[in-house]
Write an enzyme that holds these catalytic residues in place. Structure first.
Site, short mmCIF file in Angstrom:
data_model
loop_
_atom_site.label_atom_id
_atom_site.label_comp_id
_atom_site.label_asym_id
_atom_site.label_seq_id
_atom_site.Cartn_x
_atom_site.Cartn_y
_atom_site.Cartn_z
CD GLU A 1 3.85 0.19 -86.05
OE1 GLU A 1 3.99 -0.90 -86.63
OE2 GLU A 1 4.22 0.38 -84.87
CD GLU B 1 11.00 2.05 -85.12
OE1 GLU B 1 9.82 2.40 -85.07
OE2 GLU B 1 11.53 1.28 -84.29
O1 KIV Z 1 5.80 2.90 -80.00
C1 KIV Z 1 6.69 3.75 -80.07
O2 KIV Z 1 7.31 4.15 -79.09
C2 KIV Z 1 7.02 4.28 -81.40
C3 KIV Z 1 8.27 5.07 -81.53
C4 KIV Z 1 9.41 4.14 -81.64
C5 KIV Z 1 8.21 6.00 -82.70
O3 KIV Z 1 6.31 4.01 -82.33
#
Ligand code: KIV
Length: 248
Positions: A109, A176
Site C-alpha cells: 500500500e 480503492e
Molecule cells: O486486503 C484486501 O482485501 C485488499 C483489497 C480491498 C484490494 O487490499
C-alpha cells in the site's frame, strides 16, 4: 500465469476479475468461479478473524492464510510493518512469503518516497509488486476509511502516485475508493492494469472482498453491494437444521 501476463489483458481490453480469499474454501470457490487472480488481502483481519482493522495481521498470519488458499495466480498482501521499516526488511519478509507459499507477487500500500524505495528494491530482487493507492486501509489511523481524491490536490497526488508506481515497475495497481472519473483518467494514462474497488467501472479490472460480495459481514463498505445475503441465508438454514434435529 504470471503477474506480468495481466498487462496483456489490458492490451487486449480483457477485463481482469479478482476476489479475495483467506482459506481453502474461499480460495477454491474463487478459483472455480473463474477469477483471474486471488488476493490474500489483509482484509482477512476483519472478514475472517474479527478484528476492527487490518493492522493486527502479521507476516506469519499472511503466510498461514496464503498457504490455505488454492493455487491460481495468488497475490499476498504485505502486512502492516513488513515493509514500512525499510527495504532490507521488506525484501526479507516478501521473500519469505514467496518462498513459503504459492504467491507469485505481493501487494504493497502507498507510494510515499520510502515506499517507492521498497517497491523498487522488491522488483529488482525478483518479487513482482502490485501497487495500491487511494484509500489505503493500513493508513486508517491517519486518513480513516474515507473516500480519497475528492479535492483537486488529492486527485493530483493520486495521479502522480499511479504514474510513479508504473515507472517503478509494478505489474498492476489497485485503486480503492476514489472517484470514477479519476480512476478513468489513471486507467487511460497507464499501460499497466488498474484494478478498482469502489472506483467505478472504468478500471481494467475489479477486485472485491469475497465476504462483502457474499453478504457474510455485518459491516458492509459503502461501495460493495452484496450479491446475496450469505450470512442470513446460512444462519437461517443452519437454525432450521438445528431446530429440526432437536425435534428428532
Ligand atoms: O486486503 C484486501 O482485501 C485488499 C483489497 C480491498 C484490494 O487490499
Amino acid at each position: 500465469m504470471l503477474p506480468s501476463d495481466l498487462v496483456n489483458y489490458k492490451k487486449k481490453s480483457r477485463k481482469i476479475i479478482a476476489l479475495t480469499a483467506w482459506d481453502s474454501i474461499s480460495g477454491s470457490i474463487a478459483e472455480q468461479a473463474n477469477v483471474d487472480l486471488v488476493l490474500v488481502g489483509d482484509s482477512l483481519a476483519m472478514v475472517c478473524l474479527g478484528y476492527k482493522s487490518t493492522l493486527p495481521i502479521t507476516l506469519e498470519n499472511i503466510i498461514y492464510h496464503t498457504n490455505a488458499v488454492s493455487r491460481p495466480l495468488v497475490v499476498s498482501d504485505m502486512p502492516f510493518l513488513t515493509y514500512q521499516c525499510g527495504e532490507d526488511k521488506a525484501v526479507e519478509y516478501a521473500g519469505k512469503i514467496i518462498q513459503s507459499t504459492y504467491a507469485k507477487a505481493v501487494k504493497v500500500e502507498g507510494a510515499e518516497p520510502e515506499i517507492q524505495k521498497v517497491i523498487s528494491r522488491l522488483i529488482r530482487m525478483g518479487i513482482p509488486v502490485m501497487g495500491h493507492i487511494g484509500l489505503t486501509p493500513q493508513s486508517y489511523l491517519n486518513i480513516g476509511l474515507r473516500k480519497q481524491g475528492e479535492s483537486l490536490a488529492s486527485q493530483e497526488k493520486i495521479k502522480k502516485e499511479a504514474s510513479i508506481l508504473e515507472e517503478l515497475g509494478c505489474f498492476s495497481i489497485v485503486l480503492e475508493h476514489i472517484p470514477d472519473l479519476l480512476a478513468k483518467e489513471i486507467q487511460n494514462s497507464l499501460s499497466i492494469p488498474t484494478i478498482g474497488i469502489g472506483a467505478g467501472n472504468y478500471c481494467d479490472g475489479q477486485v472485491r472482498v469475497t465476504a462483502d460480495l457474499l453478504g457474510l459481514n455485518d459491516d458492509q463498505p459503502p461501495f460493495c453491494q452484496p450479491i446475496i445475503q450469505g450470512k442470513k441465508l446460512f444462519k437461517d438454514k443452519l437454525k432450521e437444521w438445528v431446530d429440526s434435529e432437536r425435534l428428532n
